[in-house]
Scaffold this motif. Sequence first.
Motif, PDB file in Angstrom:
ATOM      1  N   LEU A   6       1.003   3.988  -3.237  1.00  0.00           N
ATOM      2  CA  LEU A   6       0.626   5.638  -3.032  1.00  0.00           C
ATOM      3  C   LEU A   6       1.727   6.224  -3.421  1.00  0.00           C
ATOM      4  CD1 LEU A   6      -1.477   5.858   0.304  1.00  0.00           C
ATOM      5  CD2 LEU A   6      -2.213   6.163  -1.828  1.00  0.00           C
TER       6      LEU A   6
ATOM      7  N   ASN B 152       0.833  -1.388   0.113  1.00  0.00           N
ATOM      8  CA  ASN B 152      -0.189   0.034   0.084  1.00  0.00           C
ATOM      9  C   ASN B 152       0.535   1.223   0.161  1.00  0.00           C
ATOM     10  OD1 ASN B 152      -2.733   0.163  -0.240  1.00  0.00           O
ATOM     11  ND2 ASN B 152      -2.950   0.058   1.928  1.00  0.00           N
ATOM     12  N   PHE B 153       1.764   1.193   1.042  1.00  0.00           N
ATOM     13  CA  PHE B 153       2.650   2.450   0.888  1.00  0.00           C
ATOM     14  C   PHE B 153       3.352   2.832  -0.211  1.00  0.00           C
ATOM     15  CE2 PHE B 153       7.113   4.082   2.609  1.00  0.00           C
ATOM     16  CZ  PHE B 153       6.682   5.128   2.889  1.00  0.00           C
TER      17      PHE B 153
ATOM     18  N   LYS C  57       1.940   9.286  -6.114  1.00  0.00           N
ATOM     19  CA  LYS C  57       2.514  10.748  -5.710  1.00  0.00           C
ATOM     20  C   LYS C  57       3.937  11.188  -6.881  1.00  0.00           C
ATOM     21  CE  LYS C  57       1.267  10.705  -0.919  1.00  0.00           C
ATOM     22  NZ  LYS C  57       1.974  10.113   0.105  1.00  0.00           N
TER      23      LYS C  57
ATOM     24  N   ASP D  46       0.292   4.870   7.637  1.00  0.00           N
ATOM     25  CA  ASP D  46       0.671   6.156   7.219  1.00  0.00           C
ATOM     26  C   ASP D  46       2.032   6.275   7.686  1.00  0.00           C
ATOM     27  OD1 ASP D  46       1.123   8.619   6.228  1.00  0.00           O
ATOM     28  OD2 ASP D  46      -0.501   9.631   7.114  1.00  0.00           O
TER      29      ASP D  46
ATOM     30  N   ILE E 123      -8.168   3.292  -1.775  1.00  0.00           N
ATOM     31  CA  ILE E 123      -7.115   4.019  -0.830  1.00  0.00           C
ATOM     32  C   ILE E 123      -7.663   3.990   0.640  1.00  0.00           C
ATOM     33  CG2 ILE E 123      -6.121   6.337  -0.647  1.00  0.00           C
ATOM     34  CD1 ILE E 123      -6.361   6.875  -3.673  1.00  0.00           C
ATOM     35  N   HIS E 124      -6.836   3.829   1.345  1.00  0.00           N
ATOM     36  CA  HIS E 124      -7.291   4.179   2.855  1.00  0.00           C
ATOM     37  C   HIS E 124      -7.725   5.528   3.098  1.00  0.00           C
ATOM     38  CE1 HIS E 124      -6.902   4.585   7.324  1.00  0.00           C
ATOM     39  NE2 HIS E 124      -6.968   3.308   7.294  1.00  0.00           N
TER      40      HIS E 124
ATOM     41  N   LYS F 268      -7.661   7.485   5.412  1.00  0.00           N
ATOM     42  CA  LYS F 268      -6.736   8.317   5.916  1.00  0.00           C
ATOM     43  C   LYS F 268      -5.664   8.843   4.974  1.00  0.00           C
ATOM     44  CE  LYS F 268      -4.175   9.870   9.687  1.00  0.00           C
ATOM     45  NZ  LYS F 268      -2.714   9.799   9.441  1.00  0.00           N
ATOM     46  N   ASN F 269      -5.299   8.141   4.188  1.00  0.00           N
ATOM     47  CA  ASN F 269      -4.511   8.637   3.124  1.00  0.00           C
ATOM     48  C   ASN F 269      -5.454   9.616   2.092  1.00  0.00           C
ATOM     49  OD1 ASN F 269      -2.962   5.321   3.304  1.00  0.00           O
ATOM     50  ND2 ASN F 269      -1.927   7.240   3.850  1.00  0.00           N
TER      51      ASN F 269
END
Lengths: 587, 276, 327
Positions: free
Chosen positions: A256, A252-253, A260, B237, A270-271, A273-274
């Motif tokens: 994303l 996931n990280f 970007k 995150d 997408i989560h 939060k993100n």
Amino acid sequence: MTFRNSLRLHWYYIPLIFFLVFFSCQNKNQHQIQQTALYPPTEQTEDGGTLVVGIRTEPETLNPLFALSQSARNVLGLIFGRLADINADLETFSPGIAKSWEVSSEKRQIVFHLHQNIHWHDGRPLTAEDVVFTYQMHIHPVIAWDGISYKQNISDVTAPDDSTVIFKFHHSNHTMLLDAVEGYILPKHILQQYPPEKLYTAGFNRRPIGSGPFIFVEWQDLQHIRLAKNESYFKATKPHLDCVIFRIVPDNFNLLNQLKSGEADMVEGIHPKNFLAIQKSWEAGRSAIRPISYLGRRYDFIGWNLIDPQSYAEAVAAGATRASIDSLIRPNKLFGNQKVRVALTMAIDRQAIMNSVNFGMAVPLHGPVPPILPSYNADANIVWEYNPGKSLDWLAELGWKDHDGDKILDRDGEPFQFEILTESGNLHWEQVATIVQAQLAEIGIRTTLRFLEPALLYGKRLPNREFDAVIIGWTVGLTPDYAPLFHSDYFFTPFHFNGYYSPEFDRLDALAKSAPTKAAAQRYYDKIARLLSRELPYTWLYYRMECSAIHSRFKNIIFDKRGLYVNLEDWWIPQSERLKIDRIFEN
Amino acid sequence: MNNLHTKSKMGGSLRAGCGILLFILLFILIGRLLTPYDHLSQNLAEALESPSRSHWLGTDHYGRDIFTRLIYGGQLTWIIAIFATLIAIVIGTLVGLFTAWWGGWFDLIVMRLVDVALAFPRIFIVLLVIGLGGSSIELLIWLLALFSWMETARIVRAEVSTHKNFAYVKAARASGLGTNRILFRHIFPNIAGPVIVSAILLITNIILVESSLSFLGLGVQPPFASWGTILNEGKIDPLGNWWISVPAGVCILVTVAGFNLIGDGLRDLFDPYRLN
Amino acid sequence: MLSVFLRRILSLLPTLLIGITLSFIIIHLAPGDPANRFLNPNQTPEMQSSIRERFGLDRSLPVQYGRWLKNVIFHLDFGYSFYSGKSSRAVIAVALKSTAILSFWALVFALIAGISLGILAALKQNRFIDYFCNNLMIFFLSIPGFWLGLMLIGIFSIQLSWLPGAHLQSLYHHQLGPGARFWDLAGHLILPVITLGLPLAATFFKYIRSNMIETLNSDYILAAKARGVNRSKILWKYALKNSLLPIISLLGIVIPALLSGAVIVEVLFALPGVGRTMVTAVYSRDYPVLMAAVTFGFIAVLLCNLLADICYRIVDPRIQHSPGEIS
């Protein structure tokens, strides 16, 4: 008995497991909007450009007969075509491979007239023979096609000439057209080379040939799948993009990160939060990544085991049938009582869960009908609001009190405790479970959490009814069908895991299905919603919003509950906004 | 001359390692006196707060105090690592002692099994964890041990093979002592050094493996947590909520480094060549 | 020498067979059924049995094993993946290629970094540089691999945008010229190779350093020194050669560790390797792919051990073959 395959398990197979697959969103009123166009459709468009979609799981196959994962289905939708495509209202259809059709209820048949000039990607013409062949594959027992339920009402499919196909049905009902058009049309001239039992391993599955707006180009294992524009697409408007690439990034990280850095243009799931972070920088004008959220197809719930697991095992061993449910199955000692389920539901603060897990990107759900369906009626549900005090009162009435002062409710010396299962690796459900555990602890109920791998959870514990409570979610189909979950016909099938048994539901379900008109069916759907939201075989938690993001250079995007791939062939990129990647794969 | 220097320096790393571990142990054992929070009680209103005076290391997704969770997480990490290591060492030592002592076919077959076990893909731990129905702490300990005893067995076997020919063993044998007595009373104390060194190396390995299992979502089950699980919780995150994963990562890093330092120091102390 | 070699290869076969059989049993007895993936409320019993038949799951376990072994031995056919319908051998062959690239460069990186720093530290024993290297290496040995990877991606890929954080090559790799392709691949490999190679480099460093110090203090070096042999000759000709010897036997242990360490790196950096393939296969109960991966894994590990052993014998003829000794 015919029924719809409307519900599938959230089946996050594969690397998935580690990588939080998250879906939901904000803006609580959005579900009333049927369709969203990001830009007003424009007359002038410009051809060219590349779309890179970042996906977590690799499609398992690109043969529509065997593809189950969402990632495979998204790719297939671009390569293959259906006879007709369902519109955003989920009731009417637009022409696809068939340019027109006549539905005849009296004759119990539909006549499709195909477009004249359709060609497969290898240049061979697509004819009525292909449609007939596709139907034969769909119902072939060796293929065991996933969407078989759509075809069960069909008695025969014939092709009087090259551009006409006739579907004949056993019974006439309002879903005939949907049944007929479900499934992508397959190329007979290629697939007939394989005997049906060899189709699963056919080379075609890795190099598909379809008739859709995009042509398959290459598949680099575990890296990417590349499609190119179909210059000879049969529709008047040809696709604008030169190239669509599906890039596989399991983490996931990292996914994303790709969005970007511009290595991926579009990411789904997408989560929240993100997603909120993406939204913030978009609104501040700091980023070209546009956030997109809409009510999708998933909801999460707590499923209670209404029956005694041991009696179920004994009944199955004794070869029980539907008729012997009443005599053989004992109710669960905790959740067999509707009052207990209501009390537990009132002890759970949906809003807190939604705020914490979904960051507000979900709508609360109180009954079985998904809000995206035309048959959804918010007033039909009985709403059990969060009220721990009342919950304690209800439990006290049943004898559950903290007699021994250990802060755990007990009755006859037995503490109120049970186990909550959920899928391991699905961080979303793990979080919901963790919060539910804490909320139940507040009123003195002790729970243990157990996170099980999908094969074990769906393959063993749920089908064998070896559980107390489970937190999972369903993906909703476009037509409502609650029978596989709650109808006694399905009592011994894996999806009917909570063992709900109600003659009243069986009756309403049959009435809804045989209703001649949609309006008549609606009355019964409302009654079903009322019945189930009172009896609470599930505690419905919330309906998720999908969170996606896409680079702003893509114009003319339409998305709705059918997803983000509704009109990909119409997307285009203005010359002025093109990036390096757009020029690399120019045709 | 050089030898002396090495000694003093290695003594230094032993001291440094012990110091670090003592500090960590104090932290996880009496750290709870420093914090007013409970490691399990949630406070959703205070979720994901960055470090502040009331929450020294911020809060997680459920508003739980990270500092407190680190203290309890450390206890679990240590318990898992120590027990798994103990089990692995016991198995390894027994296998090594008896294969070397009895030799012959027994030795051949057992060592062949050790070869198999060594060649076994570590990912099978994952398969076993999920296959056996999630991960209780006991299960984790046993599986970690099951995949780690082989090195010790080899070391012990090699040592015993050498010691077998030493005069003191021959003397013990000649005086008619039983196998067990010779093995455990006479040989074992003499080879304890290498066993301890291998135990220290094992423990570092097990802590790291346990944390990567958590990365795969297969570690300790919530609401409880090991440092690995806390590290994993910050994954959504990692840049935005750095305070969740960074301290847990540092804890693992420092602990493993502490053990490594001790291992270095001990190896030097026990190294037979250097003692000569 | 040749007969020793052949004997060793033959002696590997039972090990291989035991390992493979054991794996087969573990894989097939783990709860969960591959056919569950196709579970669907509308499935008829015939459909269910046709799916089981498709995968040969309708046979008993010994029959399945016999069939599998026969196909592997006589046709080198590992069966078709339950999950994708691809040939398992092809799945593993593709994955092996990228795992091999990754492991090879990680090994090269670790050897260069570990050996050069190890020699440096040994020569500058107890000086600042020695302490520094020692502590740095303990740091690398102690850091959880995936955390290191995440931080490297965070720093070099996200914050600085210097290096790509995922995949083995760019999307437009095949549109590039040969030179540019090399740099493209190299750029993609740097972060995963460092993540995988650093702990390994630390292991090599420790060995080299202590061996080197030991050799430098050994009698024959002292004697050579006393005889007035040139210092650099002592260093490069005698000391280094003897210090490097143990590394060869270390390789036999390190390479399997490398292969399993690659799992997390492959998932994190989205590399199409064996580790990621195996994890996927574990979760979907893709027995044929798992068995193919396990078989190749066993062969690779055993061969590495064997090669290390043989190299060791060639380089250091003092070691004699003794029948009871299995390293």
